[in-house]
Design an enzyme around this catalytic site. Sequence first.
Site, PDB file in Angstrom:
ATOM      1  N   ALA A  75     -13.174  -9.740   9.223  1.00  0.00           N
ATOM      2  CA  ALA A  75     -13.414 -10.169   7.874  1.00  0.00           C
ATOM      3  C   ALA A  75     -14.605  -9.685   7.555  1.00  0.00           C
ATOM      4  O   ALA A  75     -15.412  -9.454   8.192  1.00  0.00           O
ATOM      5  CB  ALA A  75     -13.412 -11.807   8.016  1.00  0.00           C
ATOM      6  N   ASP A  76     -14.829  -9.521   6.049  1.00  0.00           N
ATOM      7  CA  ASP A  76     -15.925  -9.183   5.384  1.00  0.00           C
ATOM      8  C   ASP A  76     -16.197 -10.091   3.907  1.00  0.00           C
ATOM      9  O   ASP A  76     -14.971 -10.458   3.416  1.00  0.00           O
ATOM     10  CB  ASP A  76     -16.062  -7.846   4.964  1.00  0.00           C
ATOM     11  CG  ASP A  76     -17.439  -7.364   4.649  1.00  0.00           C
ATOM     12  OD1 ASP A  76     -18.307  -7.044   5.451  1.00  0.00           O
ATOM     13  OD2 ASP A  76     -17.448  -7.200   3.340  1.00  0.00           O
ATOM     14  N   THR A  77     -17.408 -10.269   3.758  1.00  0.00           N
ATOM     15  CA  THR A  77     -17.455 -11.350   2.746  1.00  0.00           C
ATOM     16  C   THR A  77     -18.601 -10.721   1.852  1.00  0.00           C
ATOM     17  O   THR A  77     -19.594 -10.413   2.289  1.00  0.00           O
ATOM     18  CB  THR A  77     -18.035 -12.919   3.135  1.00  0.00           C
ATOM     19  OG1 THR A  77     -17.026 -13.242   4.052  1.00  0.00           O
ATOM     20  CG2 THR A  77     -18.148 -13.832   2.105  1.00  0.00           C
ATOM     21  N   GLY A 111     -12.473 -10.857   2.390  1.00  0.00           N
ATOM     22  CA  GLY A 111     -11.130  -9.854   2.770  1.00  0.00           C
ATOM     23  C   GLY A 111     -11.071  -9.978   4.301  1.00  0.00           C
ATOM     24  O   GLY A 111     -11.880 -10.172   5.063  1.00  0.00           O
TER      25      GLY A 111
END
Length: 194
Positions: A75-77, A111
Amino acid sequence: MNKKNIILASSSQRRIDIMHQHGINPAIFPADVDETIPEGAGMEDAVMYLALKKALFVEQMVLKENHEHPVIIAADTVVYKDKIIGKPKDRQDAYDTLWSLRAKEHFVATGVCILQAETSIRHCFYEITKVFFKDFTDQELNAYLDTSEPYDKAGSYAIQGKFGQYVDHIEGDLNNVIGFPWDRIELEFNHIFK
């Protein structure tokens, strides 16, 4: 969700805690990747691009260790207000970011990529939450910046931490703002592996 053979491509304690809360004890393989976002990418494409990049990096790591088709979740924020805002470079950057968001709304996009090693399963998606900040003073902001909390967070704050008192309300998933939209992850996971 099958709770075995899951790898989390992150050392984020927040993401680990969310998985533990749902009965999953993942193997932890932090993804050490260049997080430069392609020029012109919108927040949705940016977070999915970085999540996929992290998942592919970890896939290469686990293939060397002979794991049997593990499922990798990455995940990436980012925070978005007129531009993509990642983690702060330093105190001044954190100050400028939070001051610019004071008494306004912004978006948080995460994501997620679910990838099963050595298979064709590579499923990426994003979740967006709208966050509304209260007003706060320069003194209150500097007191927050004196803590260690803002410096490894997208947008320079943790909604679940000390800065939560300055959040008026949100529209969407709280876990997404924390960096791991669990309900959506579980839904997508169960759809892929039904």
